[in-house]
Write an enzyme that holds these catalytic residues in place. Structure first.
Site, PDB file in Angstrom:
ATOM      1  N   ASN A  31       0.839  -1.200   0.000  1.00 38.88           N
ATOM      2  CA  ASN A  31       0.000   0.000   0.000  1.00 38.88           C
ATOM      3  C   ASN A  31       0.871   1.246   0.000  1.00 38.88           C
ATOM      4  OD1 ASN A  31      -1.887   2.129   0.781  1.00 38.88           O
ATOM      5  ND2 ASN A  31      -3.294   0.464   1.244  1.00 38.88           N
ATOM      6  N   CYS A  33       0.203   4.187   0.921  1.00 40.91           N
ATOM      7  CA  CYS A  33      -0.037   5.054   2.083  1.00 40.91           C
ATOM      8  C   CYS A  33       0.620   4.439   3.314  1.00 40.91           C
ATOM      9  CB  CYS A  33      -1.541   5.214   2.334  1.00 40.91           C
ATOM     10  SG  CYS A  33      -2.427   5.939   0.950  1.00 40.91           S
ATOM     11  N   GLU A  35       0.364   5.059   6.351  1.00 38.38           N
ATOM     12  CA  GLU A  35      -0.500   4.882   7.512  1.00 38.38           C
ATOM     13  C   GLU A  35      -1.482   3.719   7.347  1.00 38.38           C
ATOM     14  OE1 GLU A  35      -2.814   7.788   4.885  1.00 38.38           O
ATOM     15  OE2 GLU A  35      -0.739   7.321   5.365  1.00 38.38           O
TER      16      GLU A  35
END
Length: 357
Positions: A31, A33, A35
């Site tokens: 991913n 991102c 976070e």
């Protein structure tokens, strides 16, 4: 800079030890991102709360308002899962079956500054930890309540044992918060929320496989009139933004007067100090300002004319304090000066791993 929370930068064993759905598959570094750590083909379903909206005039944190806001946003995000469009069938499938949410917050740096707490201090880290704990505990409690009406997420039964193990790990982490450093009503509320999340979850399961994380909130923080983004301290007391159509925008941290008032300064003193900040872009050397209060206004950047900034370890310690109370991870910048050595950067990675254990 280093982004803390990126699964590509942490040991997989540590990361997956907090994974709620390991029986479906591991957390990989797929991913973009940092976070958002979960199964492949997960979708980011994010929302953030402006923490300054819950700080009363007397600098007390409004616990009940915060709990209600978390409850409302989790329900709203849950509704969005089925009403969103997704770029690929695989992403739609995982989103519908695991219903992961990403509630977080912005303006932590301003909240700490307004409370007279240096970002790089044990008291500030304890305050950030207990707020994060309350947010995630209340979020999972709400998710369990939703499951009592609508059923748990489709992959719940397959992962029932690991998800309950992780929920208990979150609750046990509360014992690491120093009760002498946080408001007791806030700590008790966090404990009650997690106890409720465990009790209701054991009866009904959870509607969502994940509920919280800390995103950068770069754009929405400005839309919410935040002085600081995400979990970050202020980058500098005065920031200059380049505009798309040309020109620049000068942004002054408007939390400074409130922080000075909290520290006991009179109105005339606050006016003179604020004028100095506007002119010099640093609070160092301001007239009538006490040197002992400098740490409260430390920022990520060392501006020209200033000598102070938050050291790399201060950023890493904040990640370590709040990560045990998040479903997902943290998007966090670890600032190092241009003259940082290879050894200093290496040490930042090592410290990040140690505080993330």
């Amino acid at each position: 800079t280093w982004i803390c929370g990126d699964p590509g930068l942490q040991f997989s064993t540590t990361l997956n030890d907090w994974h709620t759905c390991p029986n479906t598959g591991p957390i990989n570094a797929s991913n973009p991102c940092s976070e958002y750590v979960f199964l492949d083909n997960s979708a980011c379903n994010l929302a953030s709360l402006n923490l300054m909206k819950f700080l009363k005039e007397n600098c007390q944190f409004d616990v009940e308002a915060f709990k209600n806001a978390v409850r409302i946003l989790i329900m709203a995000q849950e509704i969005i899962v089925d009403n969103s469009s997704y770029p690929a069938p695989e992403i739609k499938k995982i989103s519908h079956e695991y219903r992961t949410l990403g509630l977080g917050y912005a303006n932590l740096g301003s909240l700490l500054m307004a409370s007279g707490l240096p970002y790089d201090s044990d008291r500030a880290r304890s305050m950030a930890a207990v707020i994060t704990a309350l947010m995630t505990g209340q979020a999972y409690l709400t998710s369990a309540e939703l499951a009592s009406r609508m059923g748990p997420f489709k992959g719940y039964e397959k992962n029932r044992i690991p998800i309950m193990r992780v929920i208990h790990k979150h609750r046990e982490a509360l014992s690491e918060i120093d009760s002498a450093m946080v408001p007791m009503d806030l700590l008790h509320a966090a404990m009650e929320a997690w106890d409720g999340a465990i009790f209701e979850g054991s009866r009904h399961g959870y509607r969502n496989a994940q509920v919280t994380l800390l995103a950068p909130t770069g754009t929405i923080a400005f839309m919410m009139d935040c002085d600081t983004t995400g979990v970050e301290p202020d980058f500098s007391l005065i920031k200059v933004k380049k505009l798309v159509g040309g020109g620049t925008l000068k942004i002054v941290n408007l939390t400074i007067p409130r922080a000075l008032e909290k520290l006991g300064y009179e109105k005339e003193e606050i006016r003179d100090i604020f004028k100095h900040v506007e002119a010099k872009e640093t609070i160092e050397g301001a007239p009538r300002f006490k040197e002992e209060h400098l740490p409260v206004f430390d920022c990520a950047d060392r501006v020209a004319g200033g000598t102070r900034c938050i050291e790399a370890l201060g950023h890493i310690k904040m990640c370590g304090a709040i990560q045990p109370f998040l479903s997902g991870a943290i998007s966090k910048t670890i600032n190092l000066p241009n003259e940082a050595t290879v050894e200093e950067i290496k040490e930042a990675y090592i410290q990040g791993w140690q505080y993330g254990m």
